[in-house]
Design a protein around this motif. Structure first.
Motif, short mmCIF file in Angstrom:
data_model
loop_
_atom_site.label_atom_id
_atom_site.label_comp_id
_atom_site.label_asym_id
_atom_site.label_seq_id
_atom_site.Cartn_x
_atom_site.Cartn_y
_atom_site.Cartn_z
N ASP A 184 0.83 -1.21 0.00
CA ASP A 184 0.00 0.00 0.00
C ASP A 184 0.86 1.25 0.00
O ASP A 184 0.55 2.25 -0.69
N ASN A 185 1.96 1.24 0.78
CA ASN A 185 2.85 2.41 0.83
C ASN A 185 3.52 2.66 -0.51
O ASN A 185 3.73 3.80 -0.90
N TRP A 187 2.26 2.06 -3.46
CA TRP A 187 1.27 2.65 -4.37
C TRP A 187 0.94 4.08 -3.96
O TRP A 187 0.67 4.93 -4.82
N ARG A 188 0.95 4.39 -2.67
CA ARG A 188 0.70 5.76 -2.23
C ARG A 188 1.83 6.69 -2.65
O ARG A 188 1.60 7.85 -2.93
N GLY A 189 3.05 6.17 -2.66
CA GLY A 189 4.20 6.97 -3.02
C GLY A 189 4.34 7.21 -4.51
O GLY A 189 5.04 8.12 -4.94
#
Length: 190
Positions: A184-185, A187-189
């Motif tokens: 998830d991190n 993809w957020r970045g």
């Protein structure tokens, strides 16, 4: 089901504990014996309980036989669902119906006042050491019974294997949670 609903037991943990309870019942019936970590069929009893009969037929009956750990994982696969269905079929569980749902049975499962339920309550209240150890293993009690089974006893071996399997399950859950958070991190970045 009677205990604090905020302390719900995961289906996987409950299934492993049920598989362990079945192994203990099979030992008590003389259907198996432990040879090291192997479950060796030792007799051919016909338990009255349908799920215990299924457990008897599920035993590996040829060498090198099945390890206790393998039994817990194989037999425990979705075992909680099987017990829930059997208890509902026997009338020991019923569904509440707040409103009519167009599909499925719906409703919350609740315990009925049955003979089996009263016997289980009596065993728990009497501090049955095996039941208390299983309740502690699934995280519904702070500590196992003060009068724990003899550590040289096969029952203690099964209880220890259940505890180890549940730790392994929790470790796998934590690993997956970390991997999902990392994914998830990423993809957020991006």
């Amino acid at each position: 089901m009677e205990l604090d609903p905020r302390r719900a037991v995961g289906r996987g943990v409950l299934s492993l504990a049920l598989a362990g309870a079945e192994a203990i019942d099979l030992l008590d019936l003389g259907a198996i014996r432990l040879d090291g970590d192997r479950l060796v069929p030792a007799g051919d009893p016909t338990p009255q309980d349908a799920l215990l009969r299924q457990a008897c037929t599920a035993l590996v009956r040829h060498e090198p036989y099945e390890s206790l750990d393998d039994w817990l994982w194989r037999r425990g696969r979705a075992l909680a669902d099987g017990y829930e269905a059997a208890l509902e079929s026997d009338g020991d569980l019923s569904r509440t119906h707040r409103r009519r749902l167009p599909f499925g049975s719906g409703g919350e499962l609740v315990l009925t006042d049955s003979l089996a339920h009263r016997r289980a309550q009596e065993r728990r209240e009497a501090g049955d050491p095996v039941l208390t150890a299983l309740v502690a293993a699934v995280g519904l009690a702070a500590e196992p019974a003060a009068e724990a089974p003899d550590p040289t006893d096969d029952t203690a071996t099964v209880l220890a294997a259940v505890g180890e399997a549940e730790l392994e399950l929790e470790g796998e859950r934590q690993r997956r949670s970390v991997e999902e958070a990392a994914f998830d991190n990423i993809w957020r970045g991006a």
